[in-house]
Design an enzyme around this catalytic site. Structure first.
Site, short mmCIF file in Angstrom:
data_model
loop_
_atom_site.label_atom_id
_atom_site.label_comp_id
_atom_site.label_asym_id
_atom_site.label_seq_id
_atom_site.Cartn_x
_atom_site.Cartn_y
_atom_site.Cartn_z
N LYS A 1 -0.56 14.63 -4.93
CA LYS A 1 0.49 15.74 -4.99
C LYS A 1 0.93 16.33 -3.69
O LYS A 1 1.88 16.88 -3.60
CB LYS A 1 -0.20 16.89 -5.95
CG LYS A 1 0.28 16.90 -7.37
CD LYS A 1 -0.36 18.10 -8.23
CE LYS A 1 0.04 18.25 -9.17
NZ LYS A 1 -0.78 18.93 -10.26
N ARG A 2 -0.03 16.23 -2.77
CA ARG A 2 0.29 16.94 -1.61
C ARG A 2 1.37 16.38 -0.69
O ARG A 2 2.05 16.74 0.18
CB ARG A 2 -0.93 17.25 -0.61
CG ARG A 2 -1.46 15.91 -0.19
CD ARG A 2 -2.98 16.14 0.41
NE ARG A 2 -3.70 14.89 0.40
CZ ARG A 2 -3.21 14.15 1.36
NH1 ARG A 2 -2.69 14.27 2.55
NH2 ARG A 2 -3.79 12.83 1.36
#
Ligand code: GLU
Length: 434
Positions: free
Chosen positions: A239-240
């Site tokens: 996600k990052r």
């Protein structure tokens, strides 16, 4: 024998791009060879599986157009079958009850560590002749002690595991529920899977699964383990690094074909070709040519592909996907001009359907605010006396669309329609006066 592949996600989150790529490869492999593609939901982890996630997976598959020929099958519906196979293995002696307590296993481990051995179950319950009534037992698979397990992986090549390094896997817990590796084996057997295409995080499970299949008298399928996807920084994609959920890409204005095209190329290539229609993918994809190493996710390249698809797809096709975005904004495409005609004059420049939606709202919805910078130009233009066509076009554009950018003013004006054009000019004049 017909070729049969499956996609077997665990419903513990959204459908992420890595899963979607594995699904795509399995789907392409089946489609290319006239085979069958199966969807199997591996939902036996009751604590982590959710109905929401199942829906997200089904929705993602539909949006991507990866239609399955059989399924979705749910492992939670198959417990009686797993029980049956466990009983069959106990009877055949290819599995055995193990009564070792937690303390005993910890003791074993401590001793092995002290002797600098690799900690593993030593098989002490293999030779028990009598059951121990009242003592909870797990069921373990009697893994071969000697020899090797060889995975001739279609992507990784030959991977050899020593059987002595694979200990006797627990296939049923004390409450009788089957464990993950076992359910996969029973399903791959019952579903007559010929090709297992999955992430290479499962490579270490493969020799165990093959050994169980052999114990059941079944020839293991062929395996193809696909490497991980990395973020641009070389770390596992997460996600990052930005969006990793398939549905997020839909929401962000991507066409499914663009995402499929991006994913097929991420880990596979055909010469230096970048753009593949779905039909071309089916024709050219070959699982044997999937790259062995990890691939890096490149959001700019995906965006570039999306732009290509928006530009070159038929306006009707883009219009269908754009309608979804418009309805999410409570805009009824029936309240304005033919949406394909509107797409046609915009599709050259939009990178995403969200951008496209931004620029077409003015065709469907009235508004009463103007871009500050664009609107002040009206004053400047009005001050000019020898007004020519070019100078007229820009204020008109601002009045009609609320922004300084639009497709050619003649066709824009035409599509918005006379009544609305006149109303908007009046409104804009009122704005200037104010
Ligand atoms: N359920 C597993 C996962 O989501 C896949 C298992 C398999 O493909 O064999 O990672």
């Amino acid at each position: 024998m017909t070729l049969r592949t499956r996609f077997a996600p665990s419903p513990t989150g959204y459908l992420h791009v890595g899963g979607a790529r594995t699904a795509l490869y399995s789907w392409l492999h089946a489609r290319k060879h006239g085979g069958t593609f199966i969807l199997r939901i591996e939902d036996t982890d009751l604590e982590r599986s959710t109905a929401e996630s199942v829906n997200a997976i089904l929705e993602g598959m539909t949006w991507l157009g990866l239609e399955y020929d059989e399924g979705p099958f749910y492992q939670t519906h198959r417990f009686p079958r797993y029980k049956e196979v466990i009983a069959q293995m106990l009877k055949a002696g290819t599995a055995y009850p193990c009564y070792c307590s937690k303390e005993e296993l910890e003791q074993m481990r401590a001793t092995q560590m002290a002797n600098k051995e690799k900690p593993r179950y030593d098989g002490r319950c293999r030779h028990l002749t009598q059951p121990r009534p009242g003592v909870p037992a797990v069921v373990r698979f009697k893994n071969p002690i000697d020899g090797e397990s060889v995975v001739d992986d279609l992507i990784k090549g030959r991977v050899v595991f020593k059987n002595s390094e694979l200990d006797d896997l627990i296939i049923a817990r004390t409450d009788g529920t089957p464990t993950y590796n076992f359910t996969v084996v029973v399903d791959d057997m019952d579903m007559k899977i010929t090709h297992v295409i999955r992430g290479d995080d499962h490579l270490n499970n493969t020799p165990r699964q093959m050994n169980i299949l052999k114990a059941l008298g079944v020839t293991p399928p062929q395996y193809a383990h696909v490497s991980m996807i990395m973020g641009p920084d070389g770390q596992k994609l997460s996600k990052r690094h930005g969006a990793v959920s398939v549905m997020q890409y839909r929401d962000d204005g991507f066409l499914p074909e663009a995402l499929l095209n991006y994913l097929v190329r991420l880990g596979w290539s055909h010469g230096d070709q970048e753009v593949f229609s779905v039909d071309q993918m089916i024709e050219l994809f070959d699982v044997n040519n999937v790259h062995r190493g990890a691939s890096a996710f490149n959001p700019e390249k995906l965006l570039w592909l999306n732009q290509q698809y928006i530009k070159t797809s038929s306006p009707e096709h883009v219009a269908r996907h754009l309608s979804w975005h418009l309805s999410k904004r409570d805009i009824d495409p029936a309240a304005g001009p033919d949406i394909a005609a509107v797409v046609k004059i915009h599709q050259e420049r939009a990178k995403t359907l969200v951008e496209l939606a931004d620029s077409v709202v003015c065709f469907y919805k009235d508004f009463n605010s103007y871009e500050e910078k664009a609107a002040t130009m009206l004053g400047a233009v009005a001050e000019q006396h020898g007004m020519n066509m070019g100078k007229l076009a820009q204020p008109l554009r601002v009045a009609l669309t609320g922004t300084a950018v639009s497709p050619p003013i003649d066709v824009t004006t035409h599509l918005i329609g006379k009544a609305r054009v006149l109303a908007r000019i009046d409104q804009a004049l009122g704005y200037i006066e104010k």
